[in-house]
Design a protein around this motif. Sequence first.
Motif, short mmCIF file in Angstrom:
data_model
loop_
_atom_site.label_atom_id
_atom_site.label_comp_id
_atom_site.label_asym_id
_atom_site.label_seq_id
_atom_site.Cartn_x
_atom_site.Cartn_y
_atom_site.Cartn_z
N MET A 80 -64.40 -1.83 -37.68
CA MET A 80 -63.44 -1.91 -36.45
C MET A 80 -64.33 -1.11 -35.46
N GLY A 81 -65.09 -0.20 -35.79
CA GLY A 81 -65.82 0.53 -34.57
C GLY A 81 -66.67 -0.35 -33.80
N ALA A 82 -67.31 -1.25 -34.51
CA ALA A 82 -68.16 -2.15 -33.87
C ALA A 82 -67.72 -3.15 -33.01
N THR A 83 -66.31 -3.66 -33.30
CA THR A 83 -65.66 -4.72 -32.43
C THR A 83 -65.30 -3.68 -31.41
N LEU A 84 -64.49 -2.45 -31.48
CA LEU A 84 -64.19 -1.66 -30.41
C LEU A 84 -65.25 -1.28 -29.52
N SER A 85 -66.41 -1.25 -29.79
CA SER A 85 -67.41 -0.68 -29.12
C SER A 85 -67.89 -1.83 -28.08
N ARG A 86 -67.58 -3.13 -28.09
CA ARG A 86 -67.77 -4.34 -27.57
C ARG A 86 -66.80 -4.81 -26.79
N LEU A 87 -65.55 -3.94 -26.66
CA LEU A 87 -64.31 -4.38 -25.79
C LEU A 87 -64.81 -4.86 -24.44
N PRO A 88 -65.67 -3.83 -23.75
CA PRO A 88 -66.05 -4.13 -22.45
C PRO A 88 -66.71 -5.60 -22.15
N ASP A 89 -67.41 -6.02 -23.37
CA ASP A 89 -68.14 -7.28 -23.15
C ASP A 89 -66.95 -8.43 -23.75
N LEU A 90 -66.10 -8.21 -24.65
CA LEU A 90 -64.87 -9.00 -24.94
C LEU A 90 -63.99 -9.32 -23.48
N GLN A 91 -63.88 -8.22 -22.89
CA GLN A 91 -63.10 -8.36 -21.57
C GLN A 91 -63.69 -9.24 -20.66
N ASP A 92 -65.00 -9.12 -20.33
CA ASP A 92 -65.85 -10.03 -19.61
C ASP A 92 -65.95 -11.38 -20.07
N ALA A 93 -66.07 -11.55 -21.33
CA ALA A 93 -66.18 -12.83 -21.83
C ALA A 93 -64.89 -13.40 -21.70
N LEU A 94 -63.70 -12.99 -21.84
CA LEU A 94 -62.63 -13.66 -21.83
C LEU A 94 -62.18 -13.50 -20.34
N GLN A 95 -62.60 -13.02 -19.53
CA GLN A 95 -62.31 -12.74 -18.05
C GLN A 95 -60.92 -12.68 -17.84
N ILE A 96 -60.50 -11.26 -18.29
CA ILE A 96 -59.17 -10.84 -18.34
C ILE A 96 -59.02 -9.27 -17.86
N ASP A 97 -58.05 -8.94 -17.25
CA ASP A 97 -57.99 -7.56 -16.95
C ASP A 97 -57.50 -6.49 -18.04
N GLU A 142 -54.07 -7.22 -19.63
CA GLU A 142 -54.36 -8.42 -20.39
C GLU A 142 -55.10 -8.47 -21.75
N LEU A 143 -56.29 -7.46 -21.66
CA LEU A 143 -56.83 -7.06 -23.04
C LEU A 143 -56.13 -6.27 -23.77
N GLY A 144 -55.14 -5.45 -23.47
CA GLY A 144 -54.34 -4.49 -24.20
C GLY A 144 -53.13 -5.25 -24.81
N LEU A 145 -52.74 -6.34 -24.47
CA LEU A 145 -51.71 -7.56 -24.83
C LEU A 145 -52.51 -8.17 -25.91
N THR A 146 -53.66 -8.55 -25.86
CA THR A 146 -54.36 -9.18 -26.74
C THR A 146 -54.77 -8.46 -28.04
N LEU A 147 -55.11 -7.22 -27.96
CA LEU A 147 -55.20 -6.28 -28.85
C LEU A 147 -53.84 -6.02 -29.76
N ILE A 148 -52.96 -6.09 -29.10
CA ILE A 148 -51.47 -5.92 -29.87
C ILE A 148 -51.34 -6.84 -30.95
N GLY A 149 -52.05 -7.88 -30.98
CA GLY A 149 -51.91 -8.81 -32.07
C GLY A 149 -52.01 -7.96 -33.64
N ALA A 150 -53.00 -6.87 -33.51
CA ALA A 150 -53.43 -6.20 -34.69
C ALA A 150 -52.27 -5.33 -35.09
#
Length: 384
Positions: free
Chosen positions: A20-37, A40-48
């Motif tokens: 989980m930590g490896a994934t969360l540490s890359r959230l800035p990169d995931l945000q950039d890759a998905l091109q969301i604000d 929207e990133l928070g809404l995506t993470l709410i799936g968990a």
Amino acid sequence: MHIQPQQRIYICFFLFAVSMGATLSRLPDLQDALQIDKWELGLTLIGAAIGALLSLTFSSPLVARLGARTTAFITVLGTSALLALVPWMTAAPFVFGLLFLEGLLAGALEINLNVEIDRIEAQLGRGVMNRAHGFWSLGFFVTALVSAAVRQAGISMQLHLALTFTFVLVAGAAVIGGMRNAPARPNLEHVDTGHIALPTAGLMPLCAIGIAAFLVEGAGIDWSAIYMRDVFHSEPFIGGLGLTMFTFFMALARLFADPFVDRFGSRPVAIILLLISGAGLCAVSLAPHENIALFGFALMGVGCSAVYPLAVSAAAQRVDRAAHVNVAALGQMAFVVFFLAPPLLGFVAEYAGIRTSYFVCLPIILTALLCVRSLSFQQKVLTA
């Protein structure tokens, strides 16, 4: 290789946190890759969060039926595999779906490991709950430190998470293979397990305490890297130090908290830690310099360290329902907040500023302080 039963649980917590930590540490990169604000990133993470809520509500009978070993195999290795697929998704809805499945497994993992370590505590005759959660925090610290260097080196998110899964797969298979189910606490699990775990009125104060701890933990883990980037325009390595400081001091406090709890009791320890959490939130919210913010993240890590494990121990030792059900019900209200923190704080950060998103956690800390009397139940059990 001889590994004590509690040490196997320690390692399971550690491996889950590494993934989980490896994934969360890359959230800035995931945000950039998905091109969301941020929102929207928070809404995506709410799936968990949705997946964890469903799992914590309905999976306790299945966890009890499968036992600690089988459940650990499925949940520890399964969550890591799903998280490793996240960077390969090309759109936010796909990430949402993967995280929903990960949340289903994470909820079952939460029930399984906490009930098992409580039973092991009963066998040992001493506290090890905080130390077990300390290995969760240690896992976040190690992966935060590694991830900061990995991001600075420009290694892709895909390769980073694939290597993380490989490590979890090898280590997890070796450790979980030798696990044996611990016997239930005597005289504490005589009631029917039930099929749906919902909080009771007696459990609500413990839920409030758990919510406060997980909200602070979510704020420290999920948004620290983005906070450092947006507020101070920090380099990737310095930006990652916020998560590193938080997880290091959280792990340190948890690893050494059990003797203090045994000596002074749950309530005094919880009060001091919640006050430290509040001080850390204020430091981050008002920080004029990177160093002050990093100090604030360290205080937040110490402050939320042992609070949730204390609530888990108290819930597991209640006699009104089976331990699986009470731990699951507590997890609904607390563990899910860990996943809900990203969208809630992301919404505040997007429209009121990311500094404000830390400040709004303070009322929850105050509420938890008013509920610490509920931890007295745990002391009565431990000293009986």
